[in-house]
Scaffold this active site. Structure first.
Site, PDB file in Angstrom:
ATOM      1  N   ASP A  50       1.021  -1.130  -0.032  1.00  0.00           N
ATOM      2  CA  ASP A  50      -0.153   0.051   0.017  1.00  0.00           C
ATOM      3  C   ASP A  50       0.893   1.203  -0.054  1.00  0.00           C
ATOM      4  OD1 ASP A  50      -2.193   1.839   0.270  1.00  0.00           O
ATOM      5  OD2 ASP A  50      -1.571   1.860   2.443  1.00  0.00           O
TER       6      ASP A  50
ATOM      7  N   ASP B 207      -0.218   5.043   0.794  1.00  0.00           N
ATOM      8  CA  ASP B 207      -0.311   5.991   1.951  1.00  0.00           C
ATOM      9  C   ASP B 207      -0.467   5.336   3.177  1.00  0.00           C
ATOM     10  OD1 ASP B 207      -0.876   7.987  -0.160  1.00  0.00           O
ATOM     11  OD2 ASP B 207      -2.961   7.415  -0.241  1.00  0.00           O
TER      12      ASP B 207
ATOM     13  N   GLY C 232      -7.399   3.450   2.968  1.00  0.00           N
ATOM     14  CA  GLY C 232      -7.750   2.488   1.998  1.00  0.00           C
ATOM     15  C   GLY C 232      -8.842   2.709   1.455  1.00  0.00           C
TER      16      GLY C 232
ATOM     17  N   ARG D 238     -11.856   7.962  -2.683  1.00  0.00           N
ATOM     18  CA  ARG D 238     -12.100   9.401  -2.156  1.00  0.00           C
ATOM     19  C   ARG D 238     -13.597   9.476  -2.081  1.00  0.00           C
ATOM     20  NH1 ARG D 238     -10.041  13.024  -6.771  1.00  0.00           N
ATOM     21  NH2 ARG D 238      -8.083  11.624  -6.472  1.00  0.00           N
TER      22      ARG D 238
ATOM     23  N   SER E 215      -5.543   5.059  -4.232  1.00  0.00           N
ATOM     24  CA  SER E 215      -5.308   6.737  -4.730  1.00  0.00           C
ATOM     25  C   SER E 215      -4.880   6.865  -6.042  1.00  0.00           C
ATOM     26  CB  SER E 215      -3.940   7.071  -3.861  1.00  0.00           C
ATOM     27  OG  SER E 215      -3.979   8.442  -4.231  1.00  0.00           O
TER      28      SER E 215
ATOM     29  N   ASN F 264      -4.059   9.434  -7.035  1.00  0.00           N
ATOM     30  CA  ASN F 264      -2.699  10.280  -6.918  1.00  0.00           C
ATOM     31  C   ASN F 264      -1.392   9.437  -6.941  1.00  0.00           C
ATOM     32  OD1 ASN F 264      -3.747  13.091  -6.828  1.00  0.00           O
ATOM     33  ND2 ASN F 264      -4.829  12.292  -5.108  1.00  0.00           N
TER      34      ASN F 264
ATOM     35  N   ASP G 154      -1.529  -0.502   6.141  1.00  0.00           N
ATOM     36  CA  ASP G 154      -1.838   0.138   7.349  1.00  0.00           C
ATOM     37  C   ASP G 154      -3.172   0.541   7.648  1.00  0.00           C
ATOM     38  OD1 ASP G 154      -2.051   2.214   5.317  1.00  0.00           O
ATOM     39  OD2 ASP G 154      -2.053   3.490   6.935  1.00  0.00           O
TER      40      ASP G 154
HETATM   41  C1  BG6 Z   1      -5.823   5.705   0.128  1.00  0.00           C
HETATM   42  C2  BG6 Z   1      -5.976   6.443   1.314  1.00  0.00           C
HETATM   43  O1  BG6 Z   1      -4.513   5.136  -0.351  1.00  0.00           O
HETATM   44  O2  BG6 Z   1      -6.222   6.448  -1.085  1.00  0.00           O
HETATM   45  C3  BG6 Z   1      -7.245   6.862   1.441  1.00  0.00           C
HETATM   46  O3  BG6 Z   1      -5.422   5.571   2.300  1.00  0.00           O
HETATM   47  C4  BG6 Z   1      -7.732   7.738   0.143  1.00  0.00           C
HETATM   48  O4  BG6 Z   1      -7.285   7.566   2.470  1.00  0.00           O
HETATM   49  C5  BG6 Z   1      -7.618   6.680  -1.021  1.00  0.00           C
HETATM   50  O5  BG6 Z   1      -9.023   8.172   0.395  1.00  0.00           O
HETATM   51  C6  BG6 Z   1      -7.851   7.582  -2.196  1.00  0.00           C
HETATM   52  O6  BG6 Z   1      -6.986   8.661  -2.458  1.00  0.00           O
HETATM   53  P1  BG6 Z   1      -7.070   9.728  -3.588  1.00  0.00           P
HETATM   54  O7  BG6 Z   1      -5.471  10.169  -3.664  1.00  0.00           O
HETATM   55  O8  BG6 Z   1      -7.481   9.199  -4.916  1.00  0.00           O
HETATM   56  O9  BG6 Z   1      -8.069  10.625  -3.393  1.00  0.00           O
HETATM   57 MG    MG Z   2      -2.756   3.181   3.525  1.00  0.00          MG
END
Ligand code: BG6
Ligand code: MG
Length: 210
Positions: free
Chosen positions: A7, A9, A44, A47, A114, A116, A168
């Site tokens: 993972d 984040d 995890g 969004r 994510s 991002n 995590d």
């Molecule tokens: C996960 C995070 O990795 O990504 C979450 O743990 C988050 O908290 C999710 O909401 C989506 O992320 P993003 O960057 O696409 O908004």
């Molecule tokens: Mg995480």
């Protein structure tokens, strides 16, 4: 075990704190109560699903367009924090552990919810480090669904049973188990005892994947 799927984040880097600050800012603007305990439930989670959890304490109705605007507002703020990230945000412990695992012959992948993720990896200087990247851009089901990890294993051409997931988030540990993988946890998920291995530090992976 032939591969390790990480993972991002809260495991490879501490963007989980940036997520918290951006959600907190959005919630404060809306007058909605938000704290770190609620934030832990967002680990995890995608969004838009995270937004629904943040809005549980909102008294009122919001249209789909309004929700989309709030998610965008949070993401813009979050992306501002990401702009300041650099390779110095990658801890020596994480870098050395990854390098050692690679030298032991393991394939290394990312399995993150994510969208991002590619930008974060680039900021950390890990843009082309991993053998596969499965993230929020190639999945339709968020953790605890195993999709993101199963896709990472497919990209690596390695059976799920031969992959170890590092997480995590409790939802992420559940996703790994649902995919038939072993799970090693750090942080929140480790404290909750959600993994097959509940680690005190990232470097403990070197004891698990010898
Ligand atoms: C996960 C995070 O990795 O990504 C979450 O743990 C988050 O908290 C999710 O909401 C989506 O992320 P993003 O960057 O696409 O908004
Ligand atoms: Mg995480």
């Amino acid at each position: 075990m032939k591969a390790i799927i990480f993972d991002l984040d809260g495991v490879i880097c501490h963007t989980d704190e940036y997520h918290y600050l951006a959600w907190k800012n959005m919630a404060d603007g809306l007058g909605v109560y938000f704290d770190r305990e609620i934030n832990n439930r967002l680990r995890g989670v995608s969004r838009m699903a995270s937004l629904e959890i943040v809005l549980e304490k909102y008294n009122g109705q919001l249209s789909a367009a309004e929700k989309e605007a709030l998610a965008t507002q949070k993401n813009e703020l979050y992306k501002e924090s990401l702009k300041n990230m650099s390779p110095s945000d990658l801890s020596e412990e994480v870098k050395t552990t990854l390098d050692t695992l690679r030298s032991r012959g393991y394939k290394l992948a990312i399995g993150s919810s994510s969208k991002n993720a590619p930008f974060i990896l680039q900021q950390l200087g890990l843009g082309s480090y991993f053998d596969a990247i499965s993230d929020g851009n190639n999945i339709t089901h968020s953790k605890p669904d195993p999709e993101v990890f199963v896709k990472a294993a497919q990209m690596l051409c390695i059976p799920c049973e031969e992959c170890l997931v590092v997480e995590d988030a409790v939802s992420g540990a559940q996703a790994g188990h649902a995919g038939g993988m072993q799970v090693a946890c750090v942080g929140d998920a480790s404290q909750a005892g959600a993994g097959d291995f509940n680690m005190k530090s990232f470097a403990e992976l070197l004891e698990i994947a010898k």
